[in-house]
Design a protein around this motif. Structure first.
Motif, PDB file in Angstrom:
ATOM      1  N   UNK A 175       0.840  -1.202   0.000  1.00 44.66           N
ATOM      2  CA  UNK A 175       0.000   0.000   0.000  1.00 44.66           C
ATOM      3  C   UNK A 175       0.876   1.253   0.000  1.00 44.66           C
ATOM      4  N   UNK A 176       0.445   2.254  -0.750  1.00 46.29           N
ATOM      5  CA  UNK A 176       1.149   3.532  -0.830  1.00 46.29           C
ATOM      6  C   UNK A 176       0.128   4.657  -0.796  1.00 46.29           C
ATOM      7  N   UNK A 177       0.339   5.633   0.092  1.00 46.05           N
ATOM      8  CA  UNK A 177      -0.518   6.818   0.153  1.00 46.05           C
ATOM      9  C   UNK A 177       0.144   7.919  -0.668  1.00 46.05           C
ATOM     10  N   UNK A 178      -0.595   8.512  -1.594  1.00 51.11           N
ATOM     11  CA  UNK A 178      -0.074   9.562  -2.466  1.00 51.11           C
ATOM     12  C   UNK A 178      -0.870  10.849  -2.240  1.00 51.11           C
ATOM     13  N   UNK A 179      -0.145  11.950  -2.023  1.00 51.68           N
ATOM     14  CA  UNK A 179      -0.803  13.238  -1.792  1.00 51.68           C
ATOM     15  C   UNK A 179      -0.950  13.585  -0.331  1.00 51.68           C
ATOM     16  N   UNK A 180      -0.309  12.828   0.548  1.00 53.13           N
ATOM     17  CA  UNK A 180      -0.450  13.006   1.997  1.00 53.13           C
ATOM     18  C   UNK A 180       0.081  14.367   2.440  1.00 53.13           C
ATOM     19  N   UNK A 181      -0.759  15.110   3.156  1.00 52.47           N
ATOM     20  CA  UNK A 181      -0.316  16.405   3.676  1.00 52.47           C
ATOM     21  C   UNK A 181      -1.039  16.831   4.948  1.00 52.47           C
ATOM     22  N   UNK A 182      -1.826  15.947   5.530  1.00 55.56           N
ATOM     23  CA  UNK A 182      -2.538  16.280   6.758  1.00 55.56           C
ATOM     24  C   UNK A 182      -2.699  15.024   7.603  1.00 55.56           C
ATOM     25  N   UNK A 183      -2.238  15.074   8.857  1.00 56.08           N
ATOM     26  CA  UNK A 183      -2.305  13.894   9.719  1.00 56.08           C
ATOM     27  C   UNK A 183      -2.633  14.286  11.147  1.00 56.08           C
ATOM     28  N   UNK A 184      -3.476  13.476  11.791  1.00 61.39           N
ATOM     29  CA  UNK A 184      -3.722  13.637  13.207  1.00 61.39           C
ATOM     30  C   UNK A 184      -2.558  13.033  13.984  1.00 61.39           C
ATOM     31  N   UNK A 193       5.281   3.231  12.607  1.00 60.91           N
ATOM     32  CA  UNK A 193       5.202   1.994  13.394  1.00 60.91           C
ATOM     33  C   UNK A 193       4.747   0.818  12.538  1.00 60.91           C
ATOM     34  N   UNK A 194       3.791   1.064  11.642  1.00 62.77           N
ATOM     35  CA  UNK A 194       3.272  -0.035  10.812  1.00 62.77           C
ATOM     36  C   UNK A 194       4.025  -0.157   9.484  1.00 62.77           C
ATOM     37  N   UNK A 195       4.848   0.851   9.170  1.00 61.52           N
ATOM     38  CA  UNK A 195       5.644   0.780   7.941  1.00 61.52           C
ATOM     39  C   UNK A 195       4.910   1.174   6.680  1.00 61.52           C
ATOM     40  N   UNK A 196       3.892   2.049   6.810  1.00 62.13           N
ATOM     41  CA  UNK A 196       3.129   2.486   5.645  1.00 62.13           C
ATOM     42  C   UNK A 196       3.886   3.587   4.902  1.00 62.13           C
ATOM     43  N   UNK A 197       4.136   3.382   3.621  1.00 61.27           N
ATOM     44  CA  UNK A 197       4.868   4.359   2.822  1.00 61.27           C
ATOM     45  C   UNK A 197       3.917   5.417   2.263  1.00 61.27           C
ATOM     46  N   UNK A 198       4.459   6.619   2.037  1.00 56.09           N
ATOM     47  CA  UNK A 198       3.631   7.705   1.517  1.00 56.09           C
ATOM     48  C   UNK A 198       4.477   8.691   0.736  1.00 56.09           C
TER      49      UNK A 198
END
Length: 292
Positions: A175-184, A193-198
């Motif tokens: 899984x890859x998140x593209x466009x990430x710019x806002x996070x709680x 921690x889970x190793x999710x790439x973005x």
């Protein structure tokens, strides 16, 4: 593995995944009922405007009861969402599609179809999640809206009863998140921690081929794409609740999705989170006029 090609256009007008407070901050002048069902109207417009295809169209039944939104086990409107989650899986079981277009609805409309496709294609499918947010919240985080937990449940994390319905669990390295710019804050801690790439919009812009390289690196020949419209740059188009600056351009998003479709077998595509602010206000005004 050879799978008979069977396309399904899944109309899923689910709105309960976003909390009332989250939406009221966007359109404070409208009533609770008008705002909370905004994604329902948004999905109707997506369905109306999306180009016609040759796939069978099926609707997932969605309640419009705006009182059935109690927060249970750390999830807002959990009862309604779980019922609709099960209904979506029943539609998928009955139709057994090889390819699914999801016309949502908020982000959690991807949970059932992507869980179904993950199982159907085992280790041969990757996920590109095009979104300003990672959607890896968990029950009892500060924000309890299920749409912020969508990718987490696809990855096998979250509410046990929802997860029991999931036929497949996607490996996080696919899984890859593209466009990430806002996070709680909790999601920000959880991502490494889970190793999710973005990739942020800037990182994608600097290396547009990085998404193709990622999918090829997973070894998957098939891809599922989730498009949350809040990934878009708001000065170019505002059609979602999220309006964080420095987003992705329309041409970038369309180009990326078309490139993925050309390079891989795109077995899933979700259009999510259309919050039609102008149309909601217009509908509110029209409701106050004489009906003749």
């Amino acid at each position: 593995m050879t799978v008979e090609r069977s396309k399904l256009r899944l109309y899923f007008p689910q709105w309960q995944g976003a909390t009332y407070d989250n939406l009221m901050a966007c359109v404070p002048e409208l009533s609770r009922e008008e705002v909370t069902t905004g994604y329902h109207l948004g999905s109707q417009l997506v369905k109306m405007m999306f180009p016609k295809g040759d796939g069978k169209e099926v609707e997932v039944p969605v309640s419009l009861d705006t009182k059935d939104v109690a927060t249970e086990k750390g999830i807002y409107a959990r009862s309604a969402l779980l019922k609709q989650h099960k209904a979506a899986f029943e539609v998928l079981r009955q139709n057994n599609p090889s390819h699914i277009l999801v016309m949502g609805g908020e982000c959690s409309t991807s949970v059932a179809p992507f869980g179904y496709l993950t199982k159907k294609y085992e280790n041969d499918v990757a996920c590109v999640w095009i979104d300003a947010h990672p959607d890896i919240n968990l029950p009892f985080d500060d924000y309890t809206g299920f749409h912020a937990m969508a990718l987490a449940h696809i990855l096998g994390m979250g509410d046990e009863e929802f997860l029991r319905e999931m036929p497949g669990k996607l490996a996080v390295d696919k899984a890859l998140v593209v466009g990430l710019r806002s996070m709680e804050p909790k999601a920000k801690e959880r991502q490494p921690e889970i190793g999710l790439k973005s990739l942020s919009p800037e990182e994608y812009r600097a290396n547009p081929t990085s998404v193709l390289e990622f999918v090829k690196g997973t070894g998957a020949r098939k891809v599922m794409v989730h498009l949350d419209l809040d990934v878009l740059e708001p000065t170019e188009l505002v059609c979602a609740v999220g309006r964080d600056a420095d987003g992705m351009r329309i041409a970038e998003v369309a180009g990326l999705i078309n490139t993925l479709a050309a390079e891989f077998d795109m077995v899933g595509l979700t259009i999510a989170e259309h919050m039609p602010i102008v149309e909601l206000k217009l509908r509110s005004m029209l409701s106050q006029l004489p009906t003749f």
